[in-house]
Design an enzyme around this catalytic site. Structure first.
Site, PDB file in Angstrom:
ATOM      1  N   GLU A   4      10.332  -5.237   2.689  1.00  0.00           N
ATOM      2  CA  GLU A   4       9.349  -5.611   3.699  1.00  0.00           C
ATOM      3  C   GLU A   4       8.537  -6.807   3.208  1.00  0.00           C
ATOM      4  O   GLU A   4       8.279  -6.921   2.010  1.00  0.00           O
ATOM      5  CB  GLU A   4       8.427  -4.404   3.917  1.00  0.00           C
ATOM      6  CG  GLU A   4       7.587  -4.452   5.143  1.00  0.00           C
ATOM      7  CD  GLU A   4       6.849  -3.122   5.316  1.00  0.00           C
ATOM      8  OE1 GLU A   4       7.351  -2.253   6.034  1.00  0.00           O
ATOM      9  OE2 GLU A   4       5.776  -2.966   4.726  1.00  0.00           O
TER      10      GLU A   4
ATOM     11  N   HIS B 128       2.149  -1.902   8.502  1.00  0.00           N
ATOM     12  CA  HIS B 128       1.900  -1.306   7.191  1.00  0.00           C
ATOM     13  C   HIS B 128       0.812  -2.049   6.433  1.00  0.00           C
ATOM     14  O   HIS B 128       0.698  -3.268   6.533  1.00  0.00           O
ATOM     15  CB  HIS B 128       3.181  -1.324   6.347  1.00  0.00           C
ATOM     16  CG  HIS B 128       4.193  -0.331   6.824  1.00  0.00           C
ATOM     17  ND1 HIS B 128       5.522  -0.481   6.602  1.00  0.00           N
ATOM     18  CD2 HIS B 128       4.048   0.821   7.498  1.00  0.00           C
ATOM     19  CE1 HIS B 128       6.176   0.549   7.127  1.00  0.00           C
ATOM     20  NE2 HIS B 128       5.292   1.349   7.689  1.00  0.00           N
TER      21      HIS B 128
END
Lengths: 619, 425
Positions: free
Chosen positions: A244, A286
């Site tokens: 990510e 996130h």
């Protein structure tokens, strides 16, 4: 039947394995659904023991909780503290903590104190970063593994499933998670892990183990930690990883590849390549998903991984293709030997779900047609509670919906309001009110005092409504003239219900009756029975001037006129027979009885004892 | 739910309020930092803060803008009259810094501290996985240059607190002798302040040491907002401004408002209102991947929006969300037509058919506009009850008279991106 800790000792497990088919866990906080989902997975994986040994429920009391293990019911104990649970279940080495972000760290600290716990899963999102870093240092020192926070957990195919990982049991079977394959997977995102398991199932012989480390900046264990476990594990033949944007964890993998610490083929993609489309810095869902430097961008990481020897697709679109190619290569090389598929036993459907999906049918034990509390808004018949107020239908309107299943016209609902108002009370001396007062003074509560009054209602007290309605409508329906009716009753020696008053007379009319009569005459569509009764009254008052149509009679008769205007004659008669009229009196008079109760309490009246001299004691 | 930057005025006010508790009373900083926002009554300030009339002042925008001096967004040594005029001239006006344009709406006003360049020092604390690093340089100020290369560093493992002695020894070698102990004490206290208040980043460049004590001249900081249940009371009413230049459009603000009303998550960022590729994707992770794939396939310039809905929003919220996107995408026709990608991974427990019903309601409402804008719709989704959901979408295609292609978990998640865009370039 409490299932005792029958699982084997965990010491036979290799250091690179966190879970086995015998692993049992504690669930921290009462998570009924997640626990049941773990047990369903266990059953379809043909585990011998349930994967949950006990629940730690710090805010509850010790208890036994019922769950299903396949078709059978089992009991799983709940304890107040983790220490106590551990004392009782020595084999358990995994804690799955559903504690909130406020107490997740505390739950981990508790687990640190317990030697047998080796793996701690923190589900909560929003654990403060400094706190998490402290926990990570401690965990490292104690040799414990933390998965999370901010994660759904992970799954070891055919062996152990953490909490809600992999969604419904149908999805678990569809993604072949009930038996092990050859692929070790790790990602940050838990939300995408279902998709990843689907991709892996469709392009390889399936997942061996998958972990979502969570989206926080400082997860307890890193992508690399798990990849290194898979690297050491001979059952894992290839690695799949989803990174990510943000942070530098992926460079640890680059480093491990360069140093040949990872030698198994790894297919990897770092998401967030779209960040360059944003003009200002962007924080994705996130906490860790934000690039603070060029090196933290997805593009830079993908390039570095590719350079270090990872198999990096051109976009996520080719992720599945690269995984399939890698798998094919390993099978042609003979590294992976495909194993025959095993059919999982079916987990019985829950009745609720089966019903919802129309797979079973079952006659209901109850039927209800007047109200519904299941939807977004409470419904009275076809009316939502907000419509009830918007249309201002009043108590009479609500009553007409709940009693007669339709909203009666305004003249009728107003009449119902009037009946309730008129019958609300008739002073403290009448038998029902008197009983209420006596019960109140005996120290009874509201409900007991009210009921003691209501139980007096019957043929002699308040029953005249029903009686009058029946006597008059029966005579009218049989075509008796008013005179014939009066005479026939006299012959039978029966007083006509609804006729006669103790004090009031033709010269001194009862105002309540006047009000109702006038209203009905003015607003009702049909007043046949009232007209008939008034003719009867003319005859009876001719005999004695207090033989008037009294208030009970008037209400009862007018109500029949109302019902007959709005329903068929059969329906109207049925309502009378069922006691709807009596109900009106009970409802109205309850107001008065409760008034007497409150009045007596307010006045602090003591116990009532009837005086001897008022009772004629006789032989 | 992450590290969030705070305003300079808030950071300095926090120092003024609390640093002495950690560092000792000799490090008491006077709270003479005024934050001027769009609703501040500027006229009343001199009554409230008597020192405004007496001091020479510094005024800067306070909106997370870096290198304000270089962009001429700095007023030094002015009196209040000048300062007030300077603010009024700029308040609610657009300004371009680098490639980003934004509206100025927050300023910090503080006393001008005359000092010598040699009194300026640099200090920063940054957090990493294993611990925190203190960076120090004896030449602070605008010309500090490449801090990473020049600054001295002291790594403090998690759980430890550095003593003044160690700080002096490791960081203050180039500091004149008579100042070593006062700066060491300051940094020692600053570190405790940083750790206890859950900062994740703090840079003071420069702070000035003079006869009267220590004054922070320029400060940038981030707090960990997940720690607000621990430190929130000490922080006081702090706000976390959006990055400079991130102005919400009407629709983005509307979705943000919807988001705040539900436990579910609704997000929308408009990237290019004239773009031809619109997305309506379920799930935070999946939505990023869809946007990635559009970018990776070379359609970044055509990507109209980024957004996601997740956490099981009810029918009404999904409907309002979908309607907002449909409205945006059908405002201006494009002869080449447009694409709407209704995407998502395999849901955990969300009933797919149910979440689709809100989207379907909105699509029906926009039937004519979808037709006239030549919109092609692609759907991909899995999870509980997905077959029913996909069936409803297929049926809808016939009713709308708009091409809809529908796929489930048997199709790779982002395949609809390439299906839609293939041959479009």
């Amino acid at each position: 039947m409490v299932r005792k800790a029958t699982a084997k000792k965990s010491s036979d497990r290799k250091s690179y394995e966190l879970f086995s088919r015998n692993t049992q866990a504690f669930i921290y906080n009462m998570q009924v659904n997640a626990t049941q989902r773990m047990l369903d997975f266990d059953y379809s994986s043909r585990r011998e023991t349930p994967s949950v040994a006990a629940i730690v429920n710090p805010t509850g009391s010790e208890s036994l909780q019922k769950f299903f293990f396949g078709p059978k019911e089992i009991l799983i104990p709940a304890y107040k503290s983790l220490a106590r649970a551990a004392e009782k279940h020595r084999n358990v080495d995994v804690l799955i903590s559903f504690a909130s972000f406020r107490s997740a760290a505390q739950s981990a600290e508790e687990a640190f104190e317990i030697k047998q716990i080796k793996t701690i899963v923190l589900i909560a999102e929003g654990v403060p970063e400094r706190r998490m870093r402290e926990l990570n240092v401690k965990a490292k020192r104690l040799g414990k593994v933390i998965i999370g926070p901010a994660t759904v957990g992970g799954i070891k195919a055919g062996a152990f499933k953490i909490g809600n990982t992999a969604g419904t049991i149908e999805n678990i079977i569809e993604s072949k998670l009930h038996r092990p394959g050859s692929v070790g997977f790790v990602s940050k995102s838990g939300g995408l892990s279902n998709e990843a398991y689907n991709i892996i199932a469709r392009n390889t012989d399936g997942l061996y183990e998958g972990i979502a480390i969570g989206g926080d900046k400082y997860p307890g264990s890193s992508l690399l930690d798990h990849l290194l476990r898979y690297e050491k594990n001979p059952a894992v033949k290839m690695l799949v990883c989803l990174g990510e944007v943000g942070g530098t964890d992926e460079y640890e993998i680059v480093d491990a590849l360069n140093k040949k610490k990872i030698k198994k083929p790894i297919v990897m993609w770092v998401t967030g390549t779209c960040a360059k489309a944003f003009k200002t810095e962007v924080q994705f869902g996130h906490a860790g998903a934000k690039a603070d430097a060029e090196a933290e961008t997805a593009d830079a990481k993908n390039a570095a991984l590719k350079k270090a020897g990872a198999i990096v697709p051109g976009s996520f679109d080719d992720y599945g293709d690269r995984i399939r190619e890698t798998y094919k290569k390993l099978t042609t090389q003979g590294v992976i030997k495909p194993v025959p598929e095993v059919d999982p036993p079916d987990v019985p459907l829950d009745m609720k779900k089966a019903l919802a999906e129309g797979m079973v049918r079952r006659p209901a034990s109850f039927i209800s047609t007047i109200s519904d509390d299941r939807g977004e808004e409470l419904m009275y018949g076809k009316f939502s509670i907000s419509q009830v107020f918007k249309q201002d239908i009043g108590v009479g309107g609500v009553l007409s919906i709940l009693w007669f299943k339709k909203l009666l016209p305004e003249y009728a609902t107003k009449f119902i309001d009037m009946v309730i108002m008129v019958t609300a009370d008739h002073g403290p001396a009448v038998s029902g009110a008197h009983n209420t007062i006596v019960a109140t003074r005996a120290g009874k509560d509201l409900l007991s005092s009210l009921v003691s009054g209501l139980l007096c209602i019957g043929p002699r007290f308040g029953g005249a409504l029903d009686g009058a309605a029946m006597h008059f409508s029966d005579a009218y329906d049989r075509g008796l003239s008013p005179l014939e009716f009066v005479n026939s009753m006299k012959l039978k020696g029966v007083n006509i219900q609804g006729i006669g008053h103790r004090i009031k007379s033709i010269h001194n009319p009862d105002m309540r009756v006047t009000i109702i009569k006038n209203y009905v005459k003015k607003h009702f569509k049909n007043t046949e029975l009232l007209d008939y009764a008034l003719k009867v009254e003319q005859i009876t008052t001719g005999k004695r001037d207090n033989l008037i149509l009294n208030v009970d009679g008037c209400i009862g008769i007018c109500f029949v006129d109302l019902l007959r205007s709005e329903f068929s004659k059969e329906e109207a008669d049925e309502y009378i027979k069922m006691g709807a009229l009596n109900g009106l009196f009970v409802l109205g008079r309850s107001i008065g009885f409760m008034g007497h109760y409150l009045d007596q309490k307010r006045l602090k009246q003591g116990l009532y004892r009837h005086p001897w001299e008022d009772i004629a004691y006789m032989e | 739910m992450a590290q969030k930057a705070i305003r300079e005025a808030d950071g300095k006010a926090l120092m003024a309020r609390l640093l002495a508790e950690y560092a000792g009373s000799i490090y008491k900083i006077e709270n003479r930092f005024i934050s001027v926002g769009p609703d501040t009554d500027i006229k009343k300030l001199p009554q409230k803060y008597k020192w405004l009339a007496k001091e020479k002042l510094v005024v800067k925008p306070d909106q997370l803008i870096k290198r304000r001096g270089k962009s001429k967004l700095l007023l030094l040594g002015a009196d209040w009259k000048k300062a007030e005029k300077w603010i009024r001239e700029r308040m609610k006006k657009p300004v371009t810094v680098g490639s980003v344009t934004g509206i100025l709406d927050h300023f910090i006003v503080e006393p001008f501290v005359p000092h010598d360049e040699k009194d300026e020092y640099y200090v920063a604390i940054v957090s990493e996985r294993e611990g925190d690093t203190i960076l120090f340089h004896h030449e602070g100020g605008v010309n500090v240059g490449d801090v990473d290369a020049k600054a001295l560093k002291l790594f403090v493992p998690i759980g430890e607190m550095p003593g003044a002695g160690k700080i002096e020894q490791k960081l203050l070698g180039a500091v004149p002798k008579e100042r070593k102990s006062v700066i060491a004490g300051f940094i020692e206290g600053l570190f405790k302040f940083y750790a206890d208040l859950n900062f994740t980043y703090l840079e003071i460049n420069p702070f000035v040491v003079d006869g009267k004590g220590i004054v922070p001249l320029d400060l940038a900081a981030k707090l960990d907002d997940t720690a607000s249940f621990v430190s929130g009371r000490k922080w006081g009413g702090i706000d976390f401004p959006s990055p400079f230049g991130r102005m919400l459009t009407k629709e983005e603000a509307y979705i943000e408002e919807l988001d705040s009303k539900t436990g579910a998550s609704l997000k929308l960022t408009i990237l290019n209102p004239e773009g031809r590729v619109w997305t309506m994707v379920a799930g935070g992770g999946a939505s990023v991947i869809f946007a990635d794939t559009i970018t990776d396939l070379g359609f970044m310039d055509e990507m109209a929006n980024y957004g996601e809905y997740s956490g099981d929003p009810n029918e009404e919220f999904t409907y309002l969300y979908a309607k907002t996107i449909l409205d945006l995408m059908t405002r201006k026709k494009n002869p080449k037509g447009k694409f709407l990608l209704i995407g998502g991974g395999i849901a955990n427990f969300t009933d797919v058919a149910k979440t689709f019903s809100g989207i379907i309601r909105a699509l029906k409402e926009y039937k004519n506009k979808l037709q006239s804008n030549r919109v092609k719709i692609f759907v991909r989704r899995g999870g509980p009850n997905y077959k029913e959901g996909l069936y409803k979408m297929r049926v809808l295609g016939e009713e709308l008279g708009v091409p809809i292609e529908v796929y489930g978990p048997e199709t790779h998640m982002t395949k609809i991106v390439s299906m839609a865009l293939k041959g479009d370039k």
